[in-house]
Every structure is written in C-alpha cells, then in structure tokens.
Scaffold this motif. Structure first.
Motif, PDB file in Angstrom:
ATOM      1  N   ALA A 197      75.892  -6.344  57.135  1.00 29.78           N
ATOM      2  CA  ALA A 197      75.134  -7.080  56.130  1.00 29.78           C
ATOM      3  C   ALA A 197      75.904  -8.320  55.712  1.00 29.78           C
ATOM      4  O   ALA A 197      77.118  -8.285  55.554  1.00 29.78           O
ATOM      5  N   GLY A 198      75.189  -9.436  55.543  1.00 31.82           N
ATOM      6  CA  GLY A 198      75.822 -10.677  55.121  1.00 31.82           C
ATOM      7  C   GLY A 198      76.232 -10.618  53.660  1.00 31.82           C
ATOM      8  O   GLY A 198      75.722  -9.822  52.866  1.00 31.82           O
ATOM      9  N   ASP A 199      77.170 -11.475  53.305  1.00 28.06           N
ATOM     10  CA  ASP A 199      77.653 -11.527  51.928  1.00 28.06           C
ATOM     11  C   ASP A 199      76.671 -12.239  51.004  1.00 28.06           C
ATOM     12  O   ASP A 199      76.695 -12.035  49.801  1.00 28.06           O
ATOM     13  N   TYR A 200      75.813 -13.096  51.584  1.00 27.93           N
ATOM     14  CA  TYR A 200      74.870 -13.880  50.786  1.00 27.93           C
ATOM     15  C   TYR A 200      73.483 -13.740  51.379  1.00 27.93           C
ATOM     16  O   TYR A 200      73.304 -13.760  52.591  1.00 27.93           O
ATOM     17  N   ARG A 201      72.493 -13.621  50.485  1.00 28.39           N
ATOM     18  CA  ARG A 201      71.114 -13.419  50.918  1.00 28.39           C
ATOM     19  C   ARG A 201      70.212 -14.425  50.231  1.00 28.39           C
ATOM     20  O   ARG A 201      70.372 -14.701  49.038  1.00 28.39           O
ATOM     21  N   VAL A 202      69.266 -14.962  50.985  1.00 28.50           N
ATOM     22  CA  VAL A 202      68.222 -15.799  50.403  1.00 28.50           C
ATOM     23  C   VAL A 202      66.997 -14.904  50.280  1.00 28.50           C
ATOM     24  O   VAL A 202      66.562 -14.286  51.247  1.00 28.50           O
ATOM     25  N   ILE A 203      66.475 -14.842  49.073  1.00 26.02           N
ATOM     26  CA  ILE A 203      65.386 -13.915  48.756  1.00 26.02           C
ATOM     27  C   ILE A 203      64.201 -14.703  48.216  1.00 26.02           C
ATOM     28  O   ILE A 203      64.370 -15.669  47.475  1.00 26.02           O
ATOM     29  N   VAL A 204      63.013 -14.287  48.610  1.00 26.83           N
ATOM     30  CA  VAL A 204      61.786 -14.861  48.056  1.00 26.83           C
ATOM     31  C   VAL A 204      60.958 -13.706  47.493  1.00 26.83           C
ATOM     32  O   VAL A 204      60.936 -12.604  48.034  1.00 26.83           O
ATOM     33  N   GLU A 205      60.329 -13.951  46.375  1.00 23.04           N
ATOM     34  CA  GLU A 205      59.488 -12.935  45.737  1.00 23.04           C
ATOM     35  C   GLU A 205      58.119 -12.938  46.397  1.00 23.04           C
ATOM     36  O   GLU A 205      57.486 -13.985  46.533  1.00 23.04           O
ATOM     37  N   PRO A 212      60.569 -26.033  52.638  1.00 25.66           N
ATOM     38  CA  PRO A 212      59.617 -26.643  51.708  1.00 25.66           C
ATOM     39  C   PRO A 212      59.214 -25.639  50.629  1.00 25.66           C
ATOM     40  O   PRO A 212      59.229 -24.430  50.844  1.00 25.66           O
ATOM     41  N   GLY A 213      58.900 -26.145  49.494  1.00 24.50           N
ATOM     42  CA  GLY A 213      58.480 -25.286  48.398  1.00 24.50           C
ATOM     43  C   GLY A 213      59.662 -24.795  47.588  1.00 24.50           C
ATOM     44  O   GLY A 213      60.802 -25.163  47.819  1.00 24.50           O
ATOM     45  N   ALA A 214      59.360 -23.966  46.637  1.00 22.11           N
ATOM     46  CA  ALA A 214      60.400 -23.440  45.753  1.00 22.11           C
ATOM     47  C   ALA A 214      60.279 -21.931  45.696  1.00 22.11           C
ATOM     48  O   ALA A 214      59.433 -21.340  46.348  1.00 22.11           O
ATOM     49  N   GLY A 215      61.120 -21.320  44.917  1.00 19.53           N
ATOM     50  CA  GLY A 215      61.034 -19.887  44.719  1.00 19.53           C
ATOM     51  C   GLY A 215      62.072 -19.084  45.475  1.00 19.53           C
ATOM     52  O   GLY A 215      62.031 -17.864  45.460  1.00 19.53           O
ATOM     53  N   PHE A 216      63.008 -19.765  46.125  1.00 17.92           N
ATOM     54  CA  PHE A 216      64.069 -19.047  46.827  1.00 17.92           C
ATOM     55  C   PHE A 216      65.218 -18.765  45.881  1.00 17.92           C
ATOM     56  O   PHE A 216      65.581 -19.603  45.055  1.00 17.92           O
ATOM     57  N   GLU A 217      65.784 -17.588  45.982  1.00 15.18           N
ATOM     58  CA  GLU A 217      66.968 -17.216  45.217  1.00 15.18           C
ATOM     59  C   GLU A 217      68.091 -16.921  46.194  1.00 15.18           C
ATOM     60  O   GLU A 217      67.870 -16.274  47.212  1.00 15.18           O
ATOM     61  N   VAL A 218      69.287 -17.394  45.883  1.00 14.32           N
ATOM     62  CA  VAL A 218      70.466 -17.041  46.667  1.00 14.32           C
ATOM     63  C   VAL A 218      71.237 -16.028  45.837  1.00 14.32           C
ATOM     64  O   VAL A 218      71.583 -16.286  44.680  1.00 14.32           O
ATOM     65  N   ARG A 219      71.475 -14.871  46.433  1.00 11.76           N
ATOM     66  CA  ARG A 219      72.164 -13.783  45.731  1.00 11.76           C
ATOM     67  C   ARG A 219      73.348 -13.306  46.549  1.00 11.76           C
ATOM     68  O   ARG A 219      73.341 -13.361  47.771  1.00 11.76           O
ATOM     69  N   GLY A 220      74.349 -12.812  45.855  1.00 14.79           N
ATOM     70  CA  GLY A 220      75.508 -12.229  46.515  1.00 14.79           C
ATOM     71  C   GLY A 220      75.192 -10.832  47.006  1.00 14.79           C
ATOM     72  O   GLY A 220      74.137 -10.261  46.714  1.00 14.79           O
ATOM     73  N   LYS A 221      76.135 -10.268  47.740  1.00 17.69           N
ATOM     74  CA  LYS A 221      75.954  -8.911  48.281  1.00 17.69           C
ATOM     75  C   LYS A 221      75.703  -7.896  47.171  1.00 17.69           C
ATOM     76  O   LYS A 221      74.971  -6.932  47.340  1.00 17.69           O
ATOM     77  N   ASP A 222      76.300  -8.142  46.006  1.00 14.95           N
ATOM     78  CA  ASP A 222      76.145  -7.229  44.876  1.00 14.95           C
ATOM     79  C   ASP A 222      74.850  -7.453  44.092  1.00 14.95           C
ATOM     80  O   ASP A 222      74.592  -6.781  43.102  1.00 14.95           O
ATOM     81  N   GLY A 223      74.014  -8.429  44.519  1.00 12.74           N
ATOM     82  CA  GLY A 223      72.741  -8.697  43.862  1.00 12.74           C
ATOM     83  C   GLY A 223      72.815  -9.750  42.789  1.00 12.74           C
ATOM     84  O   GLY A 223      71.795 -10.100  42.190  1.00 12.74           O
ATOM     85  N   ARG A 224      73.999 -10.279  42.519  1.00  9.93           N
ATOM     86  CA  ARG A 224      74.174 -11.284  41.475  1.00  9.93           C
ATOM     87  C   ARG A 224      73.508 -12.600  41.891  1.00  9.93           C
ATOM     88  O   ARG A 224      73.695 -13.080  42.995  1.00  9.93           O
ATOM     89  N   LEU A 225      72.720 -13.180  40.998  1.00  9.09           N
ATOM     90  CA  LEU A 225      72.026 -14.444  41.235  1.00  9.09           C
ATOM     91  C   LEU A 225      73.033 -15.577  41.256  1.00  9.09           C
ATOM     92  O   LEU A 225      73.809 -15.756  40.314  1.00  9.09           O
TER      93      LEU A 225
END
Length: 70
Positions: A20-28, A53-66
């Motif tokens: 698993a990567g240390d950083y994740r890009v997440i979209v709702e 394009p667009g917005a709504g992406f979150e970059v989170r750490g492996k621990d889920g921190r925004l």
C-alpha cells in the motif's frame, strides 16, 4: 500447476498483493470514498490531484490524515 497458485475466476497465476502506498488520492462517490491514486511520493500525489479537471480530490496519508484538498 497447483490450485493454490491459480486465481479461481480466471485461471491466472497468483500474484502477491502490492504494498500500500503512503499517500492516497480519494474522491467521494455515492457509494462512499474511493481511492483513485496511491503512491509513496507526496509530491506525486499532489501533482496527480492538481492535474485532474474538477475538484473534490483529497490527499490523505496512510493513517487517513487529511493532507490536502483540491
């Protein structure tokens, strides 16, 4: 070949899960949060999210921190 090394659905060889990567890009989504990109490089994750394009992406750490929002 042993069945232990064959995937049940396609007859493909078994491959170990990737780290698993240390950083994740997440979209709702309607079904909840979905990981769309995963990497071990924070700058790579930030650049990936900014290039979309667009917005709504979150970059989170492996621990889920925004860490960032685009």
């Amino acid at each position: 070949m042993s069945r232990a090394f064959v995937k049940e659905d396609g007859g493909e060889r078994w491959t170990p899960p990737t780290k698993a990567g240390d950083y994740r890009v997440i979209v709702e989504t309607l079904d909840g949060p979905e990981i769309v990109f995963e990497t071990g490089d924070l700058l790579g994750a930030l650049r990936w999210a900014a290039a979309r394009p667009g917005a709504g992406f979150e970059v989170r750490g492996k621990d889920g921190r925004l860490l960032a929002v685009s």
